[in-house]
Design a protein around this motif. Structure first.
Motif, mmCIF file in Angstrom:
data_model
loop_
_atom_site.group_PDB
_atom_site.id
_atom_site.type_symbol
_atom_site.label_atom_id
_atom_site.label_comp_id
_atom_site.label_asym_id
_atom_site.label_seq_id
_atom_site.Cartn_x
_atom_site.Cartn_y
_atom_site.Cartn_z
ATOM 1 N N SER A 242 32.976 63.673 41.782
ATOM 2 C CA SER A 242 33.845 63.774 42.964
ATOM 3 C C SER A 242 33.312 62.912 44.104
ATOM 4 C CB SER A 242 33.956 65.233 43.403
ATOM 5 O OG SER A 242 32.672 65.768 43.683
ATOM 6 N N LYS A 243 31.985 62.778 44.188
ATOM 7 C CA LYS A 243 31.391 61.949 45.241
ATOM 8 C C LYS A 243 31.762 60.485 45.050
ATOM 9 C CE LYS A 243 26.997 60.815 47.497
ATOM 10 N NZ LYS A 243 27.261 59.372 47.481
ATOM 11 N N LYS A 244 31.700 59.998 43.811
ATOM 12 C CA LYS A 244 32.049 58.598 43.573
ATOM 13 C C LYS A 244 33.519 58.354 43.862
ATOM 14 C CE LYS A 244 31.916 54.759 40.366
ATOM 15 N NZ LYS A 244 31.454 54.209 39.081
ATOM 16 N N LEU A 245 34.387 59.281 43.447
ATOM 17 C CA LEU A 245 35.821 59.122 43.717
ATOM 18 C C LEU A 245 36.085 59.087 45.219
ATOM 19 C CD1 LEU A 245 37.341 61.515 41.016
ATOM 20 C CD2 LEU A 245 37.289 59.015 40.980
ATOM 21 N N THR A 246 35.375 59.933 45.963
ATOM 22 C CA THR A 246 35.549 59.951 47.418
ATOM 23 C C THR A 246 35.052 58.663 48.047
ATOM 24 O OG1 THR A 246 35.296 62.361 47.437
ATOM 25 C CG2 THR A 246 35.004 61.207 49.526
ATOM 26 N N ASP A 247 33.878 58.195 47.602
ATOM 27 C CA ASP A 247 33.304 56.969 48.167
ATOM 28 C C ASP A 247 34.171 55.756 47.863
ATOM 29 O OD1 ASP A 247 31.241 58.463 49.135
ATOM 30 O OD2 ASP A 247 29.839 57.945 47.534
ATOM 31 N N THR A 248 34.647 55.642 46.626
ATOM 32 C CA THR A 248 35.470 54.489 46.263
ATOM 33 C C THR A 248 36.829 54.543 46.955
ATOM 34 O OG1 THR A 248 36.179 55.700 44.267
ATOM 35 C CG2 THR A 248 34.368 54.142 44.024
ATOM 36 N N ARG A 249 37.319 55.751 47.186
ATOM 37 C CA ARG A 249 38.595 55.871 47.907
ATOM 38 C C ARG A 249 38.446 55.394 49.347
ATOM 39 N NH1 ARG A 249 43.184 58.333 46.481
ATOM 40 N NH2 ARG A 249 44.665 58.842 48.127
ATOM 41 N N LYS A 250 37.295 55.697 49.963
ATOM 42 C CA LYS A 250 37.041 55.221 51.316
ATOM 43 C C LYS A 250 36.974 53.695 51.361
ATOM 44 C CE LYS A 250 34.559 59.326 52.913
ATOM 45 N NZ LYS A 250 33.240 59.866 53.359
ATOM 46 N N LYS A 251 36.572 53.099 50.253
ATOM 47 C CA LYS A 251 36.503 51.643 50.180
ATOM 48 C C LYS A 251 37.846 51.012 49.804
ATOM 49 C CE LYS A 251 31.638 51.697 48.765
ATOM 50 N NZ LYS A 251 30.683 51.343 47.675
ATOM 51 N N GLY A 252 38.854 51.847 49.566
ATOM 52 C CA GLY A 252 40.168 51.322 49.207
ATOM 53 C C GLY A 252 40.345 51.074 47.723
ATOM 54 N N GLN A 253 39.422 51.537 46.896
ATOM 55 C CA GLN A 253 39.509 51.329 45.451
ATOM 56 C C GLN A 253 40.261 52.489 44.814
ATOM 57 O OE1 GLN A 253 35.627 50.608 43.808
ATOM 58 N NE2 GLN A 253 35.072 49.130 45.382
ATOM 59 N N ILE A 254 41.576 52.366 44.782
ATOM 60 C CA ILE A 254 42.426 53.371 44.166
ATOM 61 C C ILE A 254 43.443 52.670 43.283
ATOM 62 C CG2 ILE A 254 42.169 55.084 45.999
ATOM 63 C CD1 ILE A 254 44.717 54.088 47.220
ATOM 64 N N ALA A 255 44.063 53.445 42.403
ATOM 65 C CA ALA A 255 45.054 52.876 41.487
ATOM 66 C C ALA A 255 46.307 52.479 42.264
ATOM 67 C CB ALA A 255 45.400 53.899 40.404
ATOM 68 N N ARG A 256 46.735 51.249 42.069
ATOM 69 C CA ARG A 256 47.941 50.734 42.715
ATOM 70 C C ARG A 256 48.717 49.891 41.702
ATOM 71 N NH1 ARG A 256 48.083 54.026 46.297
ATOM 72 N NH2 ARG A 256 47.541 53.676 48.493
ATOM 73 N N SER A 257 50.039 49.956 41.795
ATOM 74 C CA SER A 257 50.908 49.167 40.918
ATOM 75 C C SER A 257 51.868 48.348 41.772
ATOM 76 C CB SER A 257 51.679 50.088 39.958
ATOM 77 O OG SER A 257 52.611 49.339 39.204
#
Length: 374
Positions: free
Chosen positions: A13-28
């Protein structure tokens, strides 16, 4: 650096939170494009007649000017205001529908996420080597296949639309004005919708692919999971030292309370329990200190130095040690056993002062419940 094949663990959950703060999320991007274009086509179908009617009114008004109105500059501005007023509602509604579709298309996969970090300049974005790697990697190949698929499917749907509406389009010039204007708008709307629907299968493929790709990129190696847990929970050696210091501080605090105790109950070699009871109060006896082995010996040493009575009761000492924390009252189930110990101690103190008889030896079978026996 971990190899991609080593990344077999689900992200924390920590990595998902950190990467989300960096804008690394699934996008289409394909989903967003498809929603915008299909919504535009549907909006054009439902509002095309209103837009065509507005255009007809504007053209009718501007092409039926009198000679005086032609040379009147004020009338020109009035005509502009009339044109804007006539077409604004329908066009504005059309644009609002497109805007809503665009916003929803961007957050449908991955949810809403706003961060400045993804917009900040990064050297990797302008690195030629990283650019070539993206172009000729797996992701570049997929993007190339999607581009080719879009070209083929859109071209096929455009050809289908031309075949379907070929005869009608050729005979529009034979229709009366303004019906030909409305008919043309209708053909444009249907043709546009057919071509836009070509992007639906592309988006249907891209959405699960982007979700799978994101999940794969978020995978962690076992070593990364261990390192993250170590960083979040702290170095085990540091934690051990902190616990040791805390224990020493607690032990020191307890040793300071031993001289105030009314009795020390011992094992006699392994456990020592220091109890204090306020006869004028209504609370239960309080455990002021406890210890095993060396700490137990230290408690007895302090008790002897301050004339605190020491009573041997192995079963009671172990029962209190495992059921009660320092500065807490003893369990209610041990009240009777502790009461007998305190009564013996008070009688012994009175005897030493010459105010009573010598008390009988303390019973060895004190009333200790089976569930508290150790």
């Amino acid at each position: 650096m971990s190899d991609a094949h080593d990344k077999t663990e689900d992200p924390t959950s920590k990595k998902l939170t950190d990467t989300r703060k960096k804008g690394q999320i699934a996008r289409s991007k394909e989903l967003s494009t498809a929603l915008v274009l299909v919504s535009s086509a549907l909006a054009l179908m439902f509002m095309g007649s209103y837009i065509a009617e507005a255009m007809f009114k504007i053209s009718q008004r501007t092409f039926t000017l009198s000679r005086d109105e032609t040379y009147d500059y004020n009338h020109m501005f009035q005509a502009w205001g009339h044109a804007l007023e006539t077409v604004s509602m329908s066009v504005l509604s059309f644009l609002v529908i497109i805007a809503i579709a665009g916003i929803y298309g961007n957050i449908a996969l991955g949810g809403y996420n706003f961060t400045w970090e993804s917009a900040s300049p990064k050297a990797s974005k302008i690195n030629p080597l990283a650019g070539f790697k993206r172009m000729f990697g797996m992701n570049g190949l997929v993007e190339l296949l999607k581009a080719l698929a879009k070209f083929v499917v859109v071209a096929a749907m455009a050809y289908l639309a031309m075949v379907i509406f070929h005869d009608e389009a050729l005979h529009i010039d034979m229709e009366l004005y303004p019906m030909n204007l409305f008919h043309a708008m209708d053909l444009i709307s249907w043709g546009f919708l057919i071509m836009c629907c070509a992007l639906i299968p592309i988006a249907a493929f891209d959405v699960p692919y982007q979700a799978w790709k994101h999940d794969k990129e978020m995978k962690m190696s076992k070593q990364e999971v261990k390192d993250e847990r170590k960083n979040s929970e702290g170095d085990p050696q540091v934690k051990s030292r902190i616990r040791r210091l805390q224990y020493q501080a607690a032990a020191k605090r307890m040793m300071q309370q031993v001289p105030t105790a009314d009795v020390v109950v011992t094992n006699p070699t392994h456990y020592s329990i220091a109890l204090k009871y306020d006869q004028m109060g209504t609370t239960a006896p309080i455990l002021v200190a406890k210890g095993v082995d060396e700490l137990a010996m230290h408690i007895r040493k302090i008790a002897n130095a301050h004339d605190v009575p020491i009573v041997e009761s192995p079963m009671l000492a172990r029962a209190i040690y495992y059921s009660t924390e320092a500065d807490h009252p003893i369990p209610e189930k041990l009240f009777m056993a502790v009461a007998q110990v305190l009564a013996y101690v008070y009688q012994l103190k009175a005897y030493k002062k010459g105010k009573g008889k010598r008390p009988k030896a303390l019973r060895k079978d004190l009333p200790i419940p089976p569930e508290l026996r150790r």
